[in-house]
Design an enzyme around this catalytic site. Structure first.
Site, PDB file in Angstrom:
ATOM      1  N   LYS A 257     -15.796  66.962 -46.111  1.00 22.11           N
ATOM      2  CA  LYS A 257     -17.016  67.475 -46.754  1.00 22.11           C
ATOM      3  C   LYS A 257     -17.206  66.828 -48.110  1.00 22.11           C
ATOM      4  O   LYS A 257     -16.281  66.273 -48.723  1.00 22.11           O
ATOM      5  CB  LYS A 257     -16.951  68.994 -46.892  1.00 22.11           C
ATOM      6  CG  LYS A 257     -15.766  69.521 -47.704  1.00 22.11           C
ATOM      7  CD  LYS A 257     -15.964  69.512 -49.209  1.00 22.11           C
ATOM      8  CE  LYS A 257     -14.710  69.872 -49.965  1.00 22.11           C
ATOM      9  NZ  LYS A 257     -14.886  69.822 -51.443  1.00 22.11           N
TER      10      LYS A 257
ATOM     11  N   GLY B 240      -7.814  67.942 -45.581  1.00 20.01           N
ATOM     12  CA  GLY B 240      -6.809  68.898 -45.130  1.00 20.01           C
ATOM     13  C   GLY B 240      -7.447  70.180 -44.609  1.00 20.01           C
ATOM     14  O   GLY B 240      -7.000  70.746 -43.612  1.00 20.01           O
ATOM     15  N   SER B 241      -8.510  70.630 -45.274  1.00 22.17           N
ATOM     16  CA  SER B 241      -9.241  71.799 -44.791  1.00 22.17           C
ATOM     17  C   SER B 241      -9.885  71.515 -43.445  1.00 22.17           C
ATOM     18  O   SER B 241      -9.947  72.381 -42.572  1.00 22.17           O
ATOM     19  CB  SER B 241     -10.318  72.191 -45.809  1.00 22.17           C
ATOM     20  OG  SER B 241      -9.738  72.607 -47.018  1.00 22.17           O
TER      21      SER B 241
ATOM     22  N   PRO C  32      -6.260  61.042 -48.606  1.00 24.70           N
ATOM     23  CA  PRO C  32      -5.112  61.748 -49.191  1.00 24.70           C
ATOM     24  C   PRO C  32      -5.508  63.123 -49.715  1.00 24.70           C
ATOM     25  O   PRO C  32      -6.678  63.381 -50.004  1.00 24.70           O
ATOM     26  CB  PRO C  32      -4.700  60.826 -50.360  1.00 24.70           C
ATOM     27  CG  PRO C  32      -5.423  59.542 -50.153  1.00 24.70           C
ATOM     28  CD  PRO C  32      -6.658  59.864 -49.381  1.00 24.70           C
TER      29      PRO C  32
ATOM     30  N   GLY D 254     -10.574  66.074 -53.142  1.00 23.71           N
ATOM     31  CA  GLY D 254     -11.793  66.864 -53.145  1.00 23.71           C
ATOM     32  C   GLY D 254     -12.694  66.664 -51.944  1.00 23.71           C
ATOM     33  O   GLY D 254     -13.803  67.204 -51.905  1.00 23.71           O
TER      34      GLY D 254
ATOM     35  N   ASP E 161     -12.932  75.563 -48.704  1.00 17.98           N
ATOM     36  CA  ASP E 161     -13.683  74.624 -47.860  1.00 17.98           C
ATOM     37  C   ASP E 161     -13.645  74.999 -46.378  1.00 17.98           C
ATOM     38  O   ASP E 161     -14.498  74.562 -45.610  1.00 17.98           O
ATOM     39  CB  ASP E 161     -13.113  73.207 -47.990  1.00 17.98           C
ATOM     40  CG  ASP E 161     -13.123  72.680 -49.409  1.00 17.98           C
ATOM     41  OD1 ASP E 161     -13.953  73.168 -50.207  1.00 17.98           O
ATOM     42  OD2 ASP E 161     -12.317  71.788 -49.723  1.00 17.98           O
TER      43      ASP E 161
ATOM     44  N   GLY F  38     -11.819  67.563 -48.826  1.00 20.83           N
ATOM     45  CA  GLY F  38     -11.573  68.624 -47.850  1.00 20.83           C
ATOM     46  C   GLY F  38     -11.000  68.148 -46.535  1.00 20.83           C
ATOM     47  O   GLY F  38     -11.167  68.826 -45.520  1.00 20.83           O
TER      48      GLY F  38
END
Length: 286
Positions: free
Chosen positions: A10, A102-103, A94, A98, A132, A100
């Site tokens: 995102k 991983g989200s 990585p 910011g 997120d 997202g």
């Protein structure tokens, strides 16, 4: 049998942070833009393992517990009969940028587990996993978010191309919020009315929808990051020169981005910024 899940990311087209709440979290006002699938998970039921999930990560080293593992552990704690799994995670972005990603991994897993077991998406768990995740698990292309990211209002999609830039530094979320709180306390800064944030967001989305150039997008973390890393100013100037419509920082950083109608301006921007020694990843998405 392998299950392959494509995982989204995102951008925060706007990000305004409210005062720190009693629970330690912050209310936010943001426009979330869903990015196309940028990462992938391959999941295999592990009939020989009855101890824990086994997670391997390709291309990027991760430290700590990934949201896929956290999500699976919490689902079992909630009584979901989820078998133990082998998960291979292919990453491009990585943590601490910011975007997202991983989200998005966690959101893709929650949607898969819900479909596998025929259960409703656990929206409260999505909120627990991060600000997120509710947006990314929703499938919405664009949304105005408030609360701690869990209150979403879907918006009509924007047809824009995006350039994502990952610098050599990261911006851990907890540190970014602590720094913002500290600066506000030192300066005695107040937080604007949420209605202002909503009007600001609506105006920017309308401008982008009609192809207007809006320049630097509002994010309460931008000033802090730009003071530490003047390279952001260089990227923003390059984005403007290349003909992008908008540019900014996503989330609490460290990733920066530019938006354009079609990839032409963004490819021109890539040619300008790719030689910069502080840039580690560039990704153009349509």
């Amino acid at each position: 049998m392998n299950h392959v899940l494509y995982s989204p990311a995102k951008l925060n087209l706007t990000l305004r942070i409210g005062a720190r709440r009693a629970d330690g979290l912050h209310d936010l006002s943001s426009v979330f833009l869903r990015l196309p699938s940028v990462e992938a998970l391959t999941i295999t039921m592990d009939s020989e393992n009855n101890v824990k999930d086994l997670l391997s990560v390709q291309t990027i080293e991760l430290k700590g517990i990934n949201l896929v593992t956290r999500a699976s552990e919490r689902l079992r704690a909630l009584g979901w009969p989820l078998p133990f799994l082998r998960v291979s995670l292919w990453k491009q972005l990585p943590p601490g940028t910011g975007f997202g990603a991983g989200s998005g991994n966690g959101a893709a897993f929650l949607r898969w587990a819900s479909a596998l077991l025929g259960r409703s998406l656990p929206l409260e768990l999505a909120r627990e996993l991060g600000a997120d995740v509710p947006f990314l698990v929703s499938g919405l292309p664009l949304a105005f978010a408030c609360g701690v990211g869990e209150r979403l209002e879907g918006l009509k999609a924007l047809n824009l191309s995006a350039l994502l830039l990952v610098p050599r530094w990261s911006s851990p979320t907890a540190r970014a919020f602590a720094d913002l709180d500290r600066r506000r306390e030192e300066r005695g800064s107040s937080v604007s009315d949420p209605l202002f944030f909503r009007i600001e967001a609506e105006t920017l989305v309308d401008d982008l929808r009609r192809g207007a150039t809006v320049g630097l997008l509002p994010n309460d973390f931008t000033d802090l990051l730009a003071e530490r890393h003047p390279e952001y100013g260089l990227f923003f100037a390059m984005a403007e020169k290349a003909g992008a419509l908008a540019w900014g920082i996503s989330g609490s950083g460290s990733g920066a981005f530019a938006l354009a109608q079609g990839p032409t301006a963004l490819l021109k921007l890539v040619a300008s910024v790719s030689a910069e020694p502080w840039v580690t990843h560039l990704l153009v998405l349509e």
